[in-house]
Design a protein around this motif. Structure first.
Motif, PDB file in Angstrom:
ATOM      1  N   LEU A   1      -1.017   4.870  -3.009  1.00  0.00           N
ATOM      2  CA  LEU A   1       0.224   4.109  -3.508  1.00  0.00           C
ATOM      3  C   LEU A   1      -0.042   2.631  -2.918  1.00  0.00           C
ATOM      4  O   LEU A   1       0.282   1.576  -3.462  1.00  0.00           O
ATOM      5  N   GLY A   2      -0.562   2.291  -1.646  1.00  0.00           N
ATOM      6  CA  GLY A   2      -0.811   1.166  -0.788  1.00  0.00           C
ATOM      7  C   GLY A   2      -1.930   0.361  -1.653  1.00  0.00           C
ATOM      8  O   GLY A   2      -1.582  -0.904  -1.954  1.00  0.00           O
ATOM      9  N   GLU A   3      -2.806   1.053  -2.124  1.00  0.00           N
ATOM     10  CA  GLU A   3      -4.064   0.506  -2.929  1.00  0.00           C
ATOM     11  C   GLU A   3      -3.493   0.031  -4.370  1.00  0.00           C
ATOM     12  O   GLU A   3      -3.910  -1.101  -5.037  1.00  0.00           O
ATOM     13  N   ALA A   4      -2.600   0.658  -4.750  1.00  0.00           N
ATOM     14  CA  ALA A   4      -1.919   0.471  -6.247  1.00  0.00           C
ATOM     15  C   ALA A   4      -1.144  -0.759  -6.178  1.00  0.00           C
ATOM     16  O   ALA A   4      -0.772  -1.390  -7.238  1.00  0.00           O
TER      17      ALA A   4
ATOM     18  N   ARG B   1       4.661  -4.814   1.075  1.00  0.00           N
ATOM     19  CA  ARG B   1       4.524  -4.127   2.500  1.00  0.00           C
ATOM     20  C   ARG B   1       3.255  -3.726   2.729  1.00  0.00           C
ATOM     21  O   ARG B   1       2.715  -3.948   4.017  1.00  0.00           O
ATOM     22  N   PRO B   2       2.472  -2.778   1.888  1.00  0.00           N
ATOM     23  CA  PRO B   2       1.194  -2.440   2.540  1.00  0.00           C
ATOM     24  C   PRO B   2       0.136  -3.601   2.360  1.00  0.00           C
ATOM     25  O   PRO B   2      -0.706  -3.703   3.053  1.00  0.00           O
ATOM     26  N   LEU B   3       0.592  -4.623   1.702  1.00  0.00           N
ATOM     27  CA  LEU B   3      -0.428  -5.827   1.764  1.00  0.00           C
ATOM     28  C   LEU B   3      -0.420  -6.498   3.292  1.00  0.00           C
ATOM     29  O   LEU B   3      -1.345  -6.911   3.769  1.00  0.00           O
ATOM     30  N   ALA B   4       0.755  -6.478   3.625  1.00  0.00           N
ATOM     31  CA  ALA B   4       1.075  -7.170   4.930  1.00  0.00           C
ATOM     32  C   ALA B   4       0.637  -6.417   6.011  1.00  0.00           C
ATOM     33  O   ALA B   4       0.381  -6.739   7.108  1.00  0.00           O
ATOM     34  N   ALA B   5       0.639  -4.971   5.880  1.00  0.00           N
ATOM     35  CA  ALA B   5       0.355  -3.985   6.986  1.00  0.00           C
ATOM     36  C   ALA B   5      -0.934  -3.957   7.222  1.00  0.00           C
ATOM     37  O   ALA B   5      -1.544  -3.987   8.377  1.00  0.00           O
ATOM     38  N   ASP B   6      -1.871  -3.855   6.149  1.00  0.00           N
ATOM     39  CA  ASP B   6      -3.298  -3.750   6.406  1.00  0.00           C
ATOM     40  C   ASP B   6      -4.094  -4.137   5.089  1.00  0.00           C
ATOM     41  O   ASP B   6      -4.157  -3.583   3.920  1.00  0.00           O
TER      42      ASP B   6
ATOM     43  N   LEU C   1       1.088  -5.817  -8.342  1.00  0.00           N
ATOM     44  CA  LEU C   1       1.584  -7.243  -8.149  1.00  0.00           C
ATOM     45  C   LEU C   1       1.079  -8.315  -9.034  1.00  0.00           C
ATOM     46  O   LEU C   1       1.661  -9.299  -9.431  1.00  0.00           O
ATOM     47  N   ALA C   2      -0.276  -7.962  -9.454  1.00  0.00           N
ATOM     48  CA  ALA C   2      -1.099  -8.831 -10.252  1.00  0.00           C
ATOM     49  C   ALA C   2      -0.017  -8.842 -11.702  1.00  0.00           C
ATOM     50  O   ALA C   2       0.039  -9.753 -12.349  1.00  0.00           O
TER      51      ALA C   2
ATOM     52  N   PRO D   1      11.428  -3.877  -5.473  1.00  0.00           N
ATOM     53  CA  PRO D   1      10.157  -3.344  -5.779  1.00  0.00           C
ATOM     54  C   PRO D   1       9.019  -4.349  -5.486  1.00  0.00           C
ATOM     55  O   PRO D   1       7.863  -3.850  -4.941  1.00  0.00           O
ATOM     56  N   VAL D   2       9.151  -5.630  -5.535  1.00  0.00           N
ATOM     57  CA  VAL D   2       8.153  -6.776  -5.175  1.00  0.00           C
ATOM     58  C   VAL D   2       8.228  -6.427  -3.706  1.00  0.00           C
ATOM     59  O   VAL D   2       6.806  -6.309  -3.180  1.00  0.00           O
ATOM     60  N   LEU D   3       9.287  -6.301  -3.042  1.00  0.00           N
ATOM     61  CA  LEU D   3       8.972  -6.242  -1.498  1.00  0.00           C
ATOM     62  C   LEU D   3       8.358  -4.980  -1.133  1.00  0.00           C
ATOM     63  O   LEU D   3       7.619  -4.952  -0.116  1.00  0.00           O
ATOM     64  N   PHE D   4       8.652  -4.099  -1.740  1.00  0.00           N
ATOM     65  CA  PHE D   4       8.024  -2.474  -1.565  1.00  0.00           C
ATOM     66  C   PHE D   4       6.415  -2.562  -1.544  1.00  0.00           C
ATOM     67  O   PHE D   4       5.839  -2.098  -0.869  1.00  0.00           O
TER      68      PHE D   4
END
Length: 523
Positions: free
Chosen positions: A493-496, A297-302, A501-502, A291-294
């Motif tokens: 979901l990318g913004e979530a 992923r959006p943080l690393a992408a954009d 993570l916080a 779940p943490v890696l998932f």
């Protein structure tokens, strides 16, 4: 007690709403109630079995056997406690849904069309999320039971020639059964209280039905009656958990009376070592690492799509509510624990015990139990503005937090008081110290670490709380938990990922504390 009394009052034939109680119940019984009951029971049964198997297997592996990396596995198995179940649900949905990266890659690689994997937003998906999010409750209690009570008897059975399977089946598991039952009861209470996972996956449970009745149907009587059913289920589970805890103490005393020495775990090699690694690593991967890696992923992408500008505002609201509740919760816990220490009467013990039951009450039940009497009082005295006070200020949400999380601070403070001998109180009184001076000059210096731990635990629980926060938060005071839920519900979901993570980072704090406590106790 007011939330519980308000729910019971909704069944009384008083006023126009109370007169509809029987009609509403009959209507629910003919329409939605059977589905709520059936879905809730199936969800609870499947999660209970899965969490019992996963948690017990991990406890057996790290307690009765020794293998390379076992000490690391002991605390790694606690990591899923850092992630709220709804955060795990968002992470899996983002990765496994029809438009997610995994199914898109499978379609491109295989040249196929359509859905490649079962829908994660289903009852099976919710069972998967709850099992790997909540199994640490079973793991913790089973590990304690096996480590302190069963290890020496398992070694004795080994010396008598019992096979590994027979030692496990006939000695270890029967002794750990009360601990597993207590852990399963805690898992079921968390499952019944959940709103984020079941609502997001569209599963019709009691908790989701309560919010639908209140917010969508605007039927306070239906919401209150559904809350009563859920409260009864939780009361049954709490009773079972307490019976299991008493059984655990009985088993522990029986083993201690046996006078056996400390047992040594059996060293594993070859395929047995690999099996132990799989038993320990798979739950950690499914409940925390993946779940943490998932979410990363959006943080690393954009990074540009993430709501950085409003993140500090959401975090500030969460910290503010958490800090206020932590201070008030610790103050209440200090007063209750001090009163129980000075007065051992039945009334004081009953009040302290009732205050400690709030953690078992689901957030949805607390919300209805607070808003229902406030609505009644508003009708009786419109000029007081009670509804505005509860729903537009921090008063209502902090009230709900204190009902639910004062039990956490009370338990921590009482554990600190247990280490202060009563002779110190007698000495202080003989020297002329009054009640306030005794609390401030003797108890408080010795309780600083316990109260700090209590405040931290309450703070973290408030940061992650979702059901009550959604309804009772003040206007323009969205928290990290609420924002993560809203963004995921809107398919963003990318913004979530950022607020989720916080919450994961905040949740690591009590896990680290718990891990250090277990290592210190073992040493």
């Amino acid at each position: 007690m007011l939330p519980v009394l308000a729910l019971l009052g909704a069944w009384l034939p008083l006023g126009p709403e109370g007169a509809q109680a029987g009609a509403v119940l009959r209507e629910m019984a003919a329409t939605v109630l059977p589905q709520y009951v059936w879905t809730t029971l199936w969800l609870g049964l499947l999660v209970a079995v899965g969490a019992a198997v996963v948690g017990s297997a991990g406890a057996v592996a790290v307690t009765l056997y020794d293998f390379p990396g076992r000490r690391h596995m002991e605390w790694l198995l606690l990591l899923p406690l850092a992630l709220p179940a709804y955060v795990i649900a968002y992470a899996y949905t983002d990765f496994l849904q029809f438009s997610g990266p995994l199914q898109s890659w499978l379609r491109e690689s295989l040249g196929l069309q359509g859905r490649m994997l079962p829908d994660i937003r289903s009852l099976g998906g919710a069972v998967w999320v709850f099992i790997f999010a909540l199994y640490p409750y079973v793991y913790l209690l089973a590990r304690t039971a096996l480590g302190e009570r069963a290890a020496q008897l398992v070694e004795a059975a080994r010396l008598l020639g019992a096979s590994p399977a027979r030692r496990l089946r006939s000695v270890a598991l029967p002794l750990a059964r009360p601990a597993v039952a207590a852990g399963v009861a805690l898992v079921l209470m968390e499952t019944l209280a959940d709103f984020g996972v079941t609502s997001y996956f569209g599963i019709q449970t009691f908790t989701v039905g309560i919010y639908k009745a209140w917010l969508s149907m605007d039927d306070r009587v239906a919401a209150a009656q559904l809350s009563t059913f859920l409260l009864l289920l939780v009361a049954v589970l709490l009773q079972l958990e307490q019976r299991a805890q008493r059984r655990m103490r009985f088993v522990g005393n029986a083993v201690n009376r046996a006078g056996a020495g400390s047992g040594q775990p059996q060293w594993l090699r070859g395929r047995h070592c690999v099996l132990a690694w799989l038993v320990c690593l798979l739950p950690v991967l499914m409940g925390f690492v993946l779940p943490v890696l998932f979410m990363l992923r959006p943080l690393a992408a954009d990074w540009s799509v993430l709501p950085w500008s409003r993140f500090l505002q959401w975090a500030g609201n969460s910290v503010r509510l958490g800090a206020i509740t932590a201070v008030l919760g610790v103050a209440i816990a200090l007063l209750l624990a001090y009163a129980a220490r000075r007065n051992q009467g039945r009334l004081t013990r009953a009040v302290v015990r009732l205050a400690g039951l709030g953690y078992a009450v689901p957030g949805a039940v607390i919300v209805v139990g607070i808003l229902l009497p406030v609505g009644w009082m508003q009708l009786a005295a419109p000029g007081l503005g009670l509804t505005a006070l509860v729903t537009t200020t921090a008063f209502g949400i902090v009230w709900a937090y204190l009902v639910r999380f004062s039990a956490v601070s009370l338990q921590a403070v009482q554990s600190g008081y247990a280490r202060i001998p009563l002779s110190m109180d007698d000495s202080a009184r003989m020297l002329g110290a009054g009640p306030l001076r005794l609390l401030a000059g003797v108890h408080w210096p010795l309780l600083r670490r316990s109260t700090a731990a209590a405040a931290l635990l309450v703070f973290v629980d408030v940061m992650k709380e979702l059901p009550a926060t959604i309804v009772l938060r003040p206007f323009n005071s969205d928290t990290l938990a609420v924002v993560a839920y809203q963004l995921a519900r809107d398919e963003r979901l990318g913004e979530a990922a950022l607020p989720s993570l916080a919450l994961a980072l905040v949740g690591l704090v009590p896990v680290i504390m718990l891990s250090r406590t277990l290592r210190a106790g073992r040493g």
